[in-house]
Design a protein around this motif. Structure first.
Motif, PDB file in Angstrom:
ATOM      1  N   LYS A  81       0.801  -1.233   0.000  1.00  0.00           N
ATOM      2  CA  LYS A  81       0.000   0.000   0.000  1.00  0.00           C
ATOM      3  C   LYS A  81       0.833   1.282   0.000  1.00  0.00           C
ATOM      4  N   HIS A  82       2.051   1.238   0.499  1.00  0.00           N
ATOM      5  CA  HIS A  82       2.869   2.450   0.572  1.00  0.00           C
ATOM      6  C   HIS A  82       3.725   2.653  -0.677  1.00  0.00           C
ATOM      7  N   GLU A  83       3.601   1.766  -1.663  1.00  0.00           N
ATOM      8  CA  GLU A  83       4.565   1.764  -2.755  1.00  0.00           C
ATOM      9  C   GLU A  83       4.106   2.560  -3.982  1.00  0.00           C
ATOM     10  N   LYS A  84       5.116   3.034  -4.702  1.00  0.00           N
ATOM     11  CA  LYS A  84       4.919   3.823  -5.917  1.00  0.00           C
ATOM     12  C   LYS A  84       5.314   2.967  -7.125  1.00  0.00           C
ATOM     13  N   VAL A  85       4.437   2.937  -8.131  1.00  0.00           N
ATOM     14  CA  VAL A  85       4.583   1.997  -9.248  1.00  0.00           C
ATOM     15  C   VAL A  85       4.680   2.745 -10.572  1.00  0.00           C
ATOM     16  N   LEU A  86       5.560   2.264 -11.461  1.00  0.00           N
ATOM     17  CA  LEU A  86       5.637   2.732 -12.841  1.00  0.00           C
ATOM     18  C   LEU A  86       5.287   1.561 -13.756  1.00  0.00           C
ATOM     19  N   ARG A 153       9.376  11.459 -11.617  1.00  0.00           N
ATOM     20  CA  ARG A 153       9.145  11.464 -10.169  1.00  0.00           C
ATOM     21  C   ARG A 153       9.511  10.117  -9.544  1.00  0.00           C
ATOM     22  N   GLY A 154      10.601   9.535 -10.066  1.00  0.00           N
ATOM     23  CA  GLY A 154      11.132   8.316  -9.466  1.00  0.00           C
ATOM     24  C   GLY A 154      12.004   8.658  -8.281  1.00  0.00           C
ATOM     25  N   PRO A 155      12.664   7.696  -7.669  1.00  0.00           N
ATOM     26  CA  PRO A 155      12.658   6.292  -8.046  1.00  0.00           C
ATOM     27  C   PRO A 155      11.351   5.597  -7.645  1.00  0.00           C
ATOM     28  N   PHE A 156      11.217   4.339  -8.099  1.00  0.00           N
ATOM     29  CA  PHE A 156       9.981   3.592  -7.902  1.00  0.00           C
ATOM     30  C   PHE A 156      10.235   2.327  -7.088  1.00  0.00           C
ATOM     31  N   ASP A 157       9.202   1.932  -6.357  1.00  0.00           N
ATOM     32  CA  ASP A 157       9.259   0.663  -5.623  1.00  0.00           C
ATOM     33  C   ASP A 157       9.026  -0.517  -6.559  1.00  0.00           C
ATOM     34  N   VAL A 158       8.192  -0.287  -7.577  1.00  0.00           N
ATOM     35  CA  VAL A 158       7.795  -1.352  -8.499  1.00  0.00           C
ATOM     36  C   VAL A 158       7.754  -0.794  -9.915  1.00  0.00           C
ATOM     37  N   ILE A 159       8.290  -1.554 -10.875  1.00  0.00           N
ATOM     38  CA  ILE A 159       8.191  -1.215 -12.295  1.00  0.00           C
ATOM     39  C   ILE A 159       7.642  -2.437 -13.024  1.00  0.00           C
ATOM     40  N   VAL A 160       6.641  -2.208 -13.870  1.00  0.00           N
ATOM     41  CA  VAL A 160       5.987  -3.293 -14.604  1.00  0.00           C
ATOM     42  C   VAL A 160       6.055  -2.996 -16.094  1.00  0.00           C
ATOM     43  N   LEU A 161       6.526  -3.944 -16.876  1.00  0.00           N
ATOM     44  CA  LEU A 161       6.475  -3.830 -18.327  1.00  0.00           C
ATOM     45  C   LEU A 161       5.325  -4.693 -18.814  1.00  0.00           C
TER      46      LEU A 161
END
Length: 229
Positions: A81-86, A153-161
């Motif tokens: 829930k606290h994470e930022k995703v790209l 506005r990174g860095p990110f906790d999670v990156i998804v391709l």
């Protein structure tokens, strides 16, 4: 069509047998209405085990991934829930919707302006306000973000391709926080693998090739050189 029955069948007959056993993921798939993110012409296929083409259909790589692939990626990433995703490759916005339910914030990039607007509209109709769709070439945006000329506005906790690449670009890995995870489908047909990369230190990554699948290419990411003799 009984959408609720079709959704139940998708989860129990396609997704659970494919080793997706996380109850939070399974519950989320029951809540987020996949049929609302499928083009009207293909709505009857919303719960079928296949990729679904997306408008404007000028490029065959524009599609929704198969439901079991989306679910397995979501399980592997274990978004908090606290994470930022790209996300690279918004498509119709469905994966962004799933991610947004689990994350604090989602930024998703879509190269096709028509499709980007469709994703925005779908997310708005679904009442999702912590996912931002940006129009742009994901490969170019990453290069600009690393150089500092385009703030993602990174860095990110999670990156998804949400599509495949020949290899994971170093520019993507540099946008991960320590402890962050990246999911990508990597390889060249007919051999591709879902790959999970975890940043374990400032200059250290751990890579796991979790399972085999095949997915359409994300546009404009580097391809391996072709040699001729």
């Amino acid at each position: 069509m009984n959408y609720e029955q079709a959704r139940f069948n998708m989860i129990e007959q396609q997704i659970r047998p494919w080793e997706v056993l996380d109850n939070q993921v399974l519950s989320l798939l029951a809540v987020v209405k996949r049929e609302d993110f499928v083009p009207l012409a293909h709505k009857a296929l919303a719960f079928v085990d296949m990729e679904i083409p997306l408008p404007p259909q000028q490029n065959p790589s524009q599609c929704m991934l198969a439901p079991r692939v989306e679910a397995r990626i979501l399980q592997d990433l274990a978004v908090q829930k606290h994470e930022k995703v790209l996300e690279i490759g918004a498509g119709s916005g469905y994966m962004a919707a799933l991610l947004a339910h689990r994350a604090q914030q989602v930024i998703t990039l879509e190269i096709d302006p028509t499709l980007a607007q469709i994703a925005r509209d779908n997310l708005q109709k679904a009442g999702i306000h912590n996912a931002e769709v940006r129009t742009g070439d994901g490969a170019a945006k990453l290069a600009q973000a690393v150089s500092g000329s385009d703030p993602l506005r990174g860095p990110f906790d999670v990156i998804v391709l949400s599509g495949s690449v020949a290899e994971v670009p170093a520019s993507l890995l540099s946008l991960l926080k320590v402890g962050g995870r990246l999911s990508a489908i990597v390889g060249v047909e007919p051999v591709m693998r879902s790959t999970l990369v975890t940043r374990v230190g400032e200059d250290a990554w751990r890579t796991t090739e979790a399972w085999d699948t095949v997915a359409p290419r994300l546009l404009n990411f580097p391809e391996p050189s072709k040699f001729s003799f």
